[in-house]
Design a protein around this motif. Structure first.
Motif, PDB file in Angstrom:
ATOM      1  N   ARG A   1       0.060 -33.009 -18.270  1.00  0.00           N
ATOM      2  CA  ARG A   1       0.118 -34.015 -19.340  1.00  0.00           C
ATOM      3  C   ARG A   1       1.544 -34.452 -19.623  1.00  0.00           C
ATOM      4  O   ARG A   1       1.792 -35.576 -20.040  1.00  0.00           O
ATOM      5  CB  ARG A   1      -0.509 -33.468 -20.622  1.00  0.00           C
TER       6      ARG A   1
ATOM      7  N   GLN B   1     -10.354 -31.260 -17.479  1.00  0.00           N
ATOM      8  CA  GLN B   1     -10.830 -31.375 -18.870  1.00  0.00           C
ATOM      9  C   GLN B   1      -9.728 -31.037 -19.862  1.00  0.00           C
ATOM     10  O   GLN B   1      -9.528 -31.740 -20.848  1.00  0.00           O
ATOM     11  CB  GLN B   1     -12.016 -30.428 -19.104  1.00  0.00           C
TER      12      GLN B   1
ATOM     13  N   GLU C   1      -7.325 -33.657 -20.288  1.00  0.00           N
ATOM     14  CA  GLU C   1      -8.000 -34.920 -20.589  1.00  0.00           C
ATOM     15  C   GLU C   1      -7.694 -35.969 -19.519  1.00  0.00           C
ATOM     16  O   GLU C   1      -7.485 -37.156 -19.809  1.00  0.00           O
ATOM     17  CB  GLU C   1      -7.654 -35.406 -21.999  1.00  0.00           C
TER      18      GLU C   1
END
Lengths: 363, 363
Positions: A157, A184, A187
């Motif tokens: 991320r 997941q 995201e």
């Protein structure tokens, strides 16, 4: 003697839902033949692409359905790997991934692992990407812990690491609670997710998919159209029919039941038979266990004797970049051999380990 | 207006034997599911490989069955093309072949053509190979004469030129006598033969094959196994079932009947409608005719106006190496559009050619 082959990471024939797939193939062609039988979208059969998108909470343009997941990884490597680029892999890792990286001139660096999977502190950044199989890994059977998944997701991320998460085995779970994917947890940011229907429906169908950012999917599509125009649509439509009939969940349960027996047979036989000094992973799912022989044992030499004595495995070094490890280890696949064969094979393996080494052959 | 697209080199939906293939798919899985649904040989479904071998009088180890013939050509280019190598192609040639050669760093050189196909006197040797579609060529619809086939076969047998013969259209013949392939004339020496079931069974199945010397097939297999492990076996087994039921010959006859009507409609409409100065090929088979506009006409400009007026084609330059030709030409595909649509489209094209050019748009 009939050789017991712990080499084949292949589902047992009983796992394949033959009758249901015969029916689904016919029904798919009858329902949507004009689409399935003609040239079509390079990203795959529309309804399956939509099903995948819904499953992952993404849009269909983030999904590329390929002729098996390896083809997706192969396209991905062609796009992401420049000659000389460092690519991080688990040590050990899936041998074909190593070959694909090398074919594109990339330099695979093995990240060390323990029973909780790869060690995030050992990542040498920057790198083109990290290739990881976090759940029931091929070849080690190990699973990356939740805490380490979180750390990888964070790196992804933050844009510090592109993670390629290969996830063919996670639904083949014999015990324990499912873990979230890195995809997941991040995201979807900085993670490309790869899935395969080979272990939960049938490998010969060659249906797998990637979930990735739209721009990357577009680049992969551009390459795919120049490589194979359209993937084989009949198998994809057959898989779509299979999932539409809600046969997936019950088939997974059936496959898990069949293979759990084999995993149990393998772990029990190793426990009962192997001499002190050997150790092995205890996978909660998937196809493989990873065996470390006692110190000083050479897996290649053992394999040569095993071939004479009717038991084979894949030598550990095949799962490392050349010269980087695995000399005293082996991958044992228990998915294809029956529980009875597993017991015979493990006993032969134990006998090999107890035998003195064959004397050197005069040249 | 509904656009008439002469762009799509795709079979009309009526060509696809939907019911028969639905039946064949089911029967194949029922008969041989454990093989078809599991991992299998990278060179393709065994019984189909044997059928192909028998058809060409070779051994099965000379046959590689792939996910469509383009995938075979793509593997072949990866093995044969080094950066900077000259690759001979017809001018014009199949655009995707140009892209594949360029992707591997090869330098495509266009060999000039006339109504008898490529000119053997124009071959600039040495070259890594010649890529040719000798029969009902894409994009020109032209066919290489017997005499020129003999000359290429001779060069191949003498070891002076490797010929890659791409032959997807030859069975789609509307008139005239079949010609021997270059592969046949060279008795396989120095020729790689590529075939596809896309035009005579169904493209969405993605089943094509290469016939090549054993050593080359081995190299292609080694690359294929690292790219996609196993081709999709269900479509290959479905094609095998189709040919085993002896459905191929009658299906070819049916397809030829359907498409001959379209070829006739196209040639008649061009003859009736196009103004003086335009000329076009008169294909005896296949999907395409090649249109040369009158001198000074720019195909790209015409296409832009065509898009407004409801008729599209592929501009000729797409079928040449960049800047090497085709500016005043177009490929017209008649396989997908109905005879009635062909007449409307040809009339629109004729109107475009008669119209004064649109005035330049102020920037």
């Amino acid at each position: 003697v009939d050789t017991i082959a712990f080499t084949r990471g292949v589902p047992a024939p009983e796992c394949l839902p033959v009758e249901a797939l015969a029916d689904c193939a016919r029904a798919a062609v009858e329902r949507d033949g004009a689409t399935i039988l003609n040239y079509g979208p390079v990203a795959g059969y529309g309804p399956l692409r939509e099903w995948v998108a819904e499953r992952h909470g993404v849009t269909p343009d983030q999904v590329l359905v390929t002729n098996g997941s390896l083809q997706g990884l192969s396209l991905l490597a062609a796009v992401l790997v420049d000659p000389g680029t460092r690519v991080l892999v688990e040590g050990p890792t899936y041998d074909r991934a190593l070959h694909i990286v090398a074919r594109h001139g990339g330099e695979p660096h093995a990240v060390s692992m323990d029973d909780d999977g790869l060690d995030p502190d050992a990542l040498e950044l920057p790198a083109a990407f990290l290739y990881t199989i976090p759940t029931f890994q091929n070849p080690s059977g190990r699973t990356l812990s939740l805490e380490r998944r979180r750390r990888l997701a964070e790196l992804a991320r933050e844009g510090r690491l592109l993670v390629v998460e290969d996830d063919p085995y996670s639904l083949v779970r014999y015990e324990g609670e499912p873990l979230p994917s890195i995809y997941q947890l991040a995201e979807g940011e900085g993670v490309v997710y790869s899935f395969s229907f080979s272990k939960i429906v049938a490998p010969g169908l060659r249906v797998g998919y990637l979930v990735a950012p739209v721009e990357l999917v577009s680049r992969l599509e551009a390459l795919a159209v120049q490589t194979y125009l359209t993937p084989a649509l009949l198998p994809q439509a057959t898989v779509h029919e299979f999932v539409s009939r809600e046969l997936l969940e019950s088939n997974v349960a059936r496959v898990v039941g069949l293979l759990r027996e084999r995993r149990d047979a393998m772990l029990e036989a190793l426990e009962a038979d192997l001499p002190d000094g050997a150790s092995w992973s205890r996978p909660q799912g998937g196809y493989f266990t990873w065996l470390d022989f006692s110190e000083g044992t050479d897996a290649a030499e053992l394999l040569a004797r095993g071939e004479e004595q009717g038991v084979t495995f894949v030598a550990g070094r095949d799962f490392f970049p050349p010269g980087r490890g695995g000399d005293g280890s082996a991958r044992l696949a228990y998915s294809f051999v029956s529980p009875a064969e597993i017991r015979i094979g493990a006993a032969r393996l134990a006998a090999l380990l107890r035998e003195p080494r064959s004397s050197p052959v005069p040249v």
